[in-house]
Write an enzyme that holds these catalytic residues in place. Structure first.
Site, PDB file in Angstrom:
ATOM      1  CG  ASP A  56      35.628 -30.217 -24.195  1.00 36.29           C
ATOM      2  OD1 ASP A  56      34.570 -29.565 -24.428  1.00 36.29           O
ATOM      3  OD2 ASP A  56      36.144 -30.377 -23.321  1.00 36.29           O
ATOM      4  CD  GLU A  79      28.744 -21.118 -27.217  1.00 38.06           C
ATOM      5  OE1 GLU A  79      29.694 -21.874 -26.933  1.00 38.06           O
ATOM      6  OE2 GLU A  79      28.651 -20.002 -26.751  1.00 38.06           O
ATOM      7  CG  HIS A 145      31.323 -28.305 -20.739  1.00 42.30           C
ATOM      8  ND1 HIS A 145      31.704 -27.109 -20.156  1.00 42.30           N
ATOM      9  CD2 HIS A 145      32.017 -28.149 -21.813  1.00 42.30           C
ATOM     10  CE1 HIS A 145      32.816 -26.837 -20.911  1.00 42.30           C
ATOM     11  NE2 HIS A 145      32.861 -27.450 -21.929  1.00 42.30           N
ATOM     12  N   GLY A 443      10.843 -11.490 -29.999  1.00 41.38           N
ATOM     13  CA  GLY A 443      11.315 -10.094 -29.833  1.00 41.38           C
ATOM     14  C   GLY A 443      12.630 -10.002 -29.042  1.00 41.38           C
ATOM     15  CG  ASN A 500      17.099   6.326 -30.010  1.00 44.39           C
ATOM     16  OD1 ASN A 500      17.751   5.458 -29.108  1.00 44.39           O
ATOM     17  ND2 ASN A 500      16.105   5.832 -30.671  1.00 44.39           N
ATOM     18  CD  GLU A 506      12.286  -2.386 -23.201  1.00 41.85           C
ATOM     19  OE1 GLU A 506      11.118  -2.214 -22.885  1.00 41.85           O
ATOM     20  OE2 GLU A 506      12.888  -3.485 -23.621  1.00 41.85           O
TER      21      GLU A 506
END
Length: 597
Positions: A56, A79, A145, A443, A500, A506
């Protein structure tokens, strides 16, 4: 006076002229709305796409955007993805910037991770925020907001951490100067900037006089005497190196627009050229004197030996991050290195502030060209990819990347997600004028999807070839919605989803068999139908489980022609990873070991 010296001088004259015009408050030119003034400046910077989400506090400005003759509103699913897309657009579209528009508070904070990534990786992005009216801000009204405590500067303080310059428009008389200042910072410093646009000022009329003078990209001139001294010192070092000189190019060569100067230096001197991971494709990888990627201790042995034994290394735009240097294992002593940066030069242990590489490199090239004949006798490793002859049909990383390198074409834009894809692509050469897009320093998992959207728009505008994304199944789940934006705008990327069963990067780093690195398996070939192509007329999806199936697809003219958006689910084994990632993780484990206090 040389033309090189005139250019910075003219830029300074133009800047002073703009300031004089502001002081005179000229009414000679036709008045223009503040919002339209901003769009006119973006048009001058060759921006044709604006990413973001309506809210808005930005809707009035969005009316101007939608009605603009050359700037298109893309519209994103959220966003964060919009910020990623602006990042990808700026990386591929040379001499332009990415633009993301959000609303106040909730919108801008959603985008801040993407803006931070652009800051970390030195990508010019403008973040425009539609904010409440200036009377509401002054009154500290408890608007939606807000944080409910009257702190209207809270989000500005957050933006200050991840942008190089901020423009807070509070009244119309200084609006044009504020817009020009932040945009100039964006294009000259290759970093994101932040601009607020209050609802009550979007349509306020101001003079358009300043638009007559384009914003200058020219860097401040180097001091001639200091620059001449630096050139002489480097020439002396090159002479004492007895032609054993190499060029090592990195990310800032791309970000600060010196790729042409680097190519000129390489071709006129004949010095062997190598690239750091973040500098991949800064120089064409089919160039005969290009030897491959140098990543410290995990480099291929022939590259490691050539770089680390060189008597002089001309390091251009280096970024010495952990993944870019194999956990800081660069074997390049300062005593044999000259570093070139946008705002300083370092010759061995001596630092010369304000001697930038954009102006320095052409002058140095002219002096080093005489070394070319002898330098060309120095051998350079042959950077090529050999598809291994494996005895089974399982698609492994060792086989995958050399095989897809045969699929690449000149001028392809290749986007690699943080993780297995990024490390895999590094180890294979890309064809002439290909553009490699990755986010090795920041990253952020999922970045590559939004980035591919922006990159595909830019590739189309730059008359480049196909846009190709490599991404893991785990990463894609974070930002998958943006595939719908690609379909809606008729973009046609090829998307390889490496399935995978979770976060393989990780697993390699820590938690090899932990459940937290697992994900739910999606119907990947059904995504495009769900996300916008219900009739399946604009897209095609495939699943490949064997080497033969993938090779057959890569050789298919209908597939390689990229006539529609295509998703390829590539079934791979858990715990298989590229060599470079495995070694990098082993190095990182030594310095980031988890241990009880």
């Amino acid at each position: 006076m040389s033309s090189d010296a005139i250019s910075p001088l003219q830029a300074e004259v133009n800047r002073l002229r703009l300031e004089l015009q502001t002081l005179q408050a000229s009414n000679a030119s036709e008045p223009i709305e503040i919002g339209s003034y901003l769009l006119a400046r973006l048009e001058q910077l060759k921006v044709t796409k604006m990413f973001g989400v309506p809210g808005d506090f930005n809707l009035g400005f969005l009316d101007l955007v939608e009605d603009h003759r050359t700037i298109d509103w893309v519209g994103n699913c959220n966003e964060l993805n919009a910020a990623y897309a602006a990042d990808g657009y700026a990386r591929v579209k040379n001499h332009s910037i990415g633009v993301v528009l959000t609303t106040f508070g909730v919108g801008e904070l959603s985008a801040i991770n993407g803006v931070a990534g652009a800051f970390s990786e030195m990508v010019p992005v403008l973040h425009i925020v539609g904010v409440p009216s200036t009377p509401q801000q002054k009154a500290k009204a408890m608007l939606h907001h807000t944080l409910g405590d009257g702190r209207y500067d809270a989000y500005i303080k957050a933006a200050e951490q991840v942008t190089i310059s901020q423009g807070i428009i509070t009244e119309k008389d200084s609006a044009a100067a504020t817009i020009d200042r932040v945009l100039t910072d964006c294009i000259t410093r290759a970093r994101p900037v932040y601009l607020t646009l209050p609802t009550n000022l979007v349509y306020e009329k101001i003079s358009s006089e300043r638009l007559k003078i384009p914003l200058s990209r020219t860097q401040p001139p180097n001091d001639p005497e200091v620059e001449a001294f630096v050139v002489e010192e480097i020439v002396k070092l090159a002479a004492s190196a007895q032609d054993d000189v190499i060029i090592l190019v990195d990310a800032c060569a791309v970000r600060h627009n010196v790729c042409e100067e680097v190519n000129e230096l390489a071709k006129k001197t004949g010095f062997p050229v190598y690239s750091a991971p973040m500098g991949k494709t800064a120089i064409s990888e089919d160039y005969e004197r290009y030897g491959g990627i140098y990543v410290g201790s995990i480099s291929h042995p022939d590259v490691k030996e050539k770089v680390e034994s060189a008597k002089l290394i001309l390091s251009i735009g280096c970024v010495k991050s952990d993944f870019n240097t194999a956990n800081f294992t660069y074997g390049i002593p300062t005593s044999r290195t000259v570093e070139f940066h946008s705002d300083h030069t370092k010759v061995q242990h001596g630092v010369f502030p304000a001697i930038g590489m954009k102006q320095l490199l052409p002058r140095l090239t002219a002096r080093l060209e005489a070394f070319g004949t002898a330098a060309r006798k120095m051998s350079v490793p042959n950077f090529r990819a050999i598809v291994p002859q494996e005895d089974d049909e399982i698609i492994t990383h060792a086989w995958l990347w050399p095989r897809v390198s045969q699929f690449f074409q000149p001028k392809d834009v290749i986007v690699a997600e943080t993780g297995t894809s990024n490390f895999g692509v590094l180890e294979v050469p890309l064809p002439a004028q290909a553009v490699f897009v990755s986010q090795l320093l920041w990253g952020s998992i999922g970045w590559a999807v939004g980035s591919t959207l922006g990159a595909a728009f830019a590739a189309r505008e730059m008359s480049l070839n196909r846009t190709i994304l490599f991404i893991g199944d785990g990463s894609l789940q974070l930002t998958v919605q943006e595939l719908s934006s690609m379909i809606r705008h008729g973009l046609k990327p090829i998307i390889f989803v490496l399935n995978n069963g979770g976060y393989e990067i990780e697993r390699v780093i820590h938690g090899r068999d932990r459940k937290y690195n697992d994900i739910a398996n999606w119907n990947w070939t059904g995504l495009l139908s769900v996300l916008g192509d219900a009739s399946l007329t604009m897209s095609q999806s495939y699943t490949v489980r064997t080497k033969s199936e993938l090779s057959g697809l890569l050789d298919s003219p209908s597939f390689t022609g990229a006539g529609k958006i295509q998703v390829v689910e590539v079934i791979m084994q858990m715990h298989d990873a590229p060599r470079a990632l495995t070694v990098q993780a082993e190095l990182g484990a030594k310095t980031n070991a988890y241990a009880p206090l």
